[in-house]
Design an enzyme around this catalytic site. Structure first.
Site, PDB file in Angstrom:
ATOM      1  N   CYS A  63      -6.957  -3.057   4.510  1.00 21.15           N
ATOM      2  CA  CYS A  63      -6.783  -1.600   4.297  1.00 21.15           C
ATOM      3  C   CYS A  63      -7.576  -1.083   3.097  1.00 21.15           C
ATOM      4  O   CYS A  63      -8.572  -0.406   3.268  1.00 21.15           O
ATOM      5  CB  CYS A  63      -5.326  -1.191   4.172  1.00 21.15           C
ATOM      6  SG  CYS A  63      -5.129   0.574   3.832  1.00 21.15           S
ATOM      7  N   SER A  80       0.694   3.720   1.846  1.00 27.90           N
ATOM      8  CA  SER A  80       1.058   4.161   3.205  1.00 27.90           C
ATOM      9  C   SER A  80       2.424   3.599   3.584  1.00 27.90           C
ATOM     10  O   SER A  80       3.229   4.285   4.219  1.00 27.90           O
ATOM     11  CB  SER A  80       0.011   3.727   4.227  1.00 27.90           C
ATOM     12  OG  SER A  80      -1.208   4.364   3.966  1.00 27.90           O
ATOM     13  N   CYS A 114       0.850  -1.200   0.000  1.00 28.83           N
ATOM     14  CA  CYS A 114       0.000   0.000   0.000  1.00 28.83           C
ATOM     15  C   CYS A 114       0.879   1.241   0.000  1.00 28.83           C
ATOM     16  O   CYS A 114       2.006   1.222   0.491  1.00 28.83           O
ATOM     17  CB  CYS A 114      -0.882  -0.025   1.247  1.00 28.83           C
ATOM     18  SG  CYS A 114      -1.923   1.430   1.480  1.00 28.83           S
ATOM     19  N   HIS A 128       0.796  -3.450   6.492  1.00 28.08           N
ATOM     20  CA  HIS A 128      -0.354  -3.210   7.385  1.00 28.08           C
ATOM     21  C   HIS A 128      -1.657  -3.717   6.770  1.00 28.08           C
ATOM     22  O   HIS A 128      -2.723  -3.469   7.318  1.00 28.08           O
ATOM     23  CB  HIS A 128      -0.464  -1.711   7.689  1.00 28.08           C
ATOM     24  CG  HIS A 128      -0.759  -0.902   6.467  1.00 28.08           C
ATOM     25  ND1 HIS A 128       0.211  -0.534   5.569  1.00 28.08           N
ATOM     26  CD2 HIS A 128      -1.925  -0.444   5.968  1.00 28.08           C
ATOM     27  CE1 HIS A 128      -0.342   0.131   4.575  1.00 28.08           C
ATOM     28  NE2 HIS A 128      -1.644   0.194   4.774  1.00 28.08           N
ATOM     29  N   HIS A 159       5.030   5.676   1.742  1.00 27.39           N
ATOM     30  CA  HIS A 159       5.274   7.002   2.330  1.00 27.39           C
ATOM     31  C   HIS A 159       6.424   6.932   3.346  1.00 27.39           C
ATOM     32  O   HIS A 159       7.247   7.843   3.428  1.00 27.39           O
ATOM     33  CB  HIS A 159       4.028   7.516   3.054  1.00 27.39           C
ATOM     34  CG  HIS A 159       2.902   7.947   2.153  1.00 27.39           C
ATOM     35  ND1 HIS A 159       3.093   8.649   0.995  1.00 27.39           N
ATOM     36  CD2 HIS A 159       1.558   7.790   2.268  1.00 27.39           C
ATOM     37  CE1 HIS A 159       1.913   8.906   0.427  1.00 27.39           C
ATOM     38  NE2 HIS A 159       0.963   8.386   1.175  1.00 27.39           N
TER      39      HIS A 159
END
Ligand code: APR
Ligand code: ZN
Ligand code: ZN
Length: 365
Positions: free
Chosen positions: A164, A40, A38, A59, A43
């Site tokens: 997610c 995220s 993902c 996650h 990042h």
């Protein structure tokens, strides 16, 4: 066990043999079957967001319970579970207030388990946990409140996405914005999360769904997921394009990229009284800037969405029902599957925008 360890921004992850301590009281050891890649995670890898290093990222995951620590009674070895990256304590003001995704526990755990310690170690170096999940690994020890049992007939690859992308994207539409039937929706960013905003809007009954991205193959995918219009932001001002197809502004706009500039585009794309929702996680260095008077005079709303504002134990079974009924396209979302050892290739593919959602598939699963 094998795990992908992130040591330093700008360096590839190292897939190494890591020690995982057994679950303590109230904890569960899950054998990871599949885990998503993902933005995220990206990042943090890029340094746009920071957390204590070294860390095992990941996650968005599902797997099979292997052992449980003392006092665990909601799952047993052999249960199939989705991992939840917002474990909830069940008794803080947010849990009591019906918003367990905002539980205080999440703000305390930074890099650790809820008791403040780590189960992950490599030699004499302690490794950090990520959001109490750390699923880019063969196994994970997580809090009992971070697992949700699911029926065994759900493919674990699909279940991982519910950890997610699907829950966040659909939840942004139905929980955060509460999109009403017959309305118009603009979606900025059509990756794994954004495409779920698109299909959430379709399910909620929006009649005009405008997808905006920089990549033509994602715009084509958005049409398959329910977009009625597709706009390449490289071709001109995407805000003007949204205003043109929505008769002066969308009822709702979602930012699913994670940049302040595109949050501003979302705000500028909604009609008077419209609602913009920030779903993407902007870099720590950026601040969001709103247009002063016109924001007020046009009575706009900007809302943030964390984890689809979801009540996960209630929402995820309903998302599975939608999938079972053929209304939520999840098989179509997974376009690549990698072995854990190839995690860096999967991360690079995400960065380039290849495919839709990539999964790391564990060999034992
Ligand atoms: N305008 C339009 N689209 C853009 C722009 C832009 N200026 N910049 C990037 N995009 C598109 C990319 O081309 C890509 O298709 O945004 C999409 C982002 O998708 P992914 O990289 O797959 O990211 P995803 O995993 O969906 O996460 C999106 O949601 O949960 C958050 O932290 C996550 O901020 C991230 C966001
Ligand atoms: Zn995610
Ligand atoms: Zn709580």
């Amino acid at each position: 066990m094998r795990a992908a360890v992130f040591y330093e921004v700008g360096k590839p992850l190292a897939v190494e043999d890591v020690e995982l301590a057994p679950p303590r009281g109230g904890e569960v050891l899950v054998r990871i079957a599949a885990t998503g890649v993902c933005h995220s995670d990206l990042h943090y890898i890029k340094g746009d967001l920071t957390m204590p290093l070294p860390v095992v990222l990941g996650h968005e995951a599902a797997g099979v319970v292997e052992t449980v620590g003392p006092g665990v009674d909601s799952v047993r070895p052999g249960d199939h579970v989705v991992l939840l990256f917002a474990p909830a304590c069940g008794h803080c003001r947010y849990c009591d207030g019906g918003r367990p995704h905002l539980c205080e526990m999440r703000y305390r755990v930074r890099g650790k388990m809820p008791d403040g310690t780590s189960r992950l170690r490599l030699g004499d170096q302690e490794l950090h946990h990520f959001t109490c999940v750390s699923s880019w690994a063969e196994q994970a020890v997580v809090p009992e409140s971070g697992v949700l049992p699911i029926p065994k007939d759900v493919p674990l690859t699909i279940a991982a996405l519910l950890g997610c992308a699907v829950t966040t994207g659909v939840g942004a539409v139905v929980n955060t914005a509460r999109v009403r039937p017959g309305t118009s929706v603009a979606v900025f960013g059509l990756g794994g999360v954004g495409l779920n905003v698109v299909q959430g809007a379709r399910i909620a009954g929006a009649v005009t769904i405008v997808g905006i991205d920089l990549l033509d193959h994602r715009l084509e995918a958005a049409r398959r997921f329910g977009a009625t219009h597709a706009i390449n932001a490289r071709a001109g001002d995407p805000v003007q394009a949204v205003l043109d197809v929505t008769n002066g502004g969308a009822d709702y706009a979602f930012e699913v990229i994670g940049r302040a500039a595109t949050v501003r585009q979302a705000v500028d794309s909604v009609a008077r009284g419209g609602v913009a929702v920030a779903v993407g996680l902007p870099p720590a260095r950026e601040e969001m800037v709103l247009p002063g008077p016109s924001f007020v005079l046009n009575e706009k709303t900007l809302r943030a969405c964390f984890y689809g504002s979801a009540r996960l134990r209630d929402d995820i079974p309903r998302l599975l029902s939608l999938y079972g009924a053929g209304r939520l396209m999840l098989d179509e979302l997974v376009t690549a599957s990698y072995a854990l050892e190839r995690v860096n290739e999967a991360v690079e593919a995400l960065d380039r925008g290849d495919g839709l959602r990539s999964i790391l598939q564990m060999s034992a699963a």
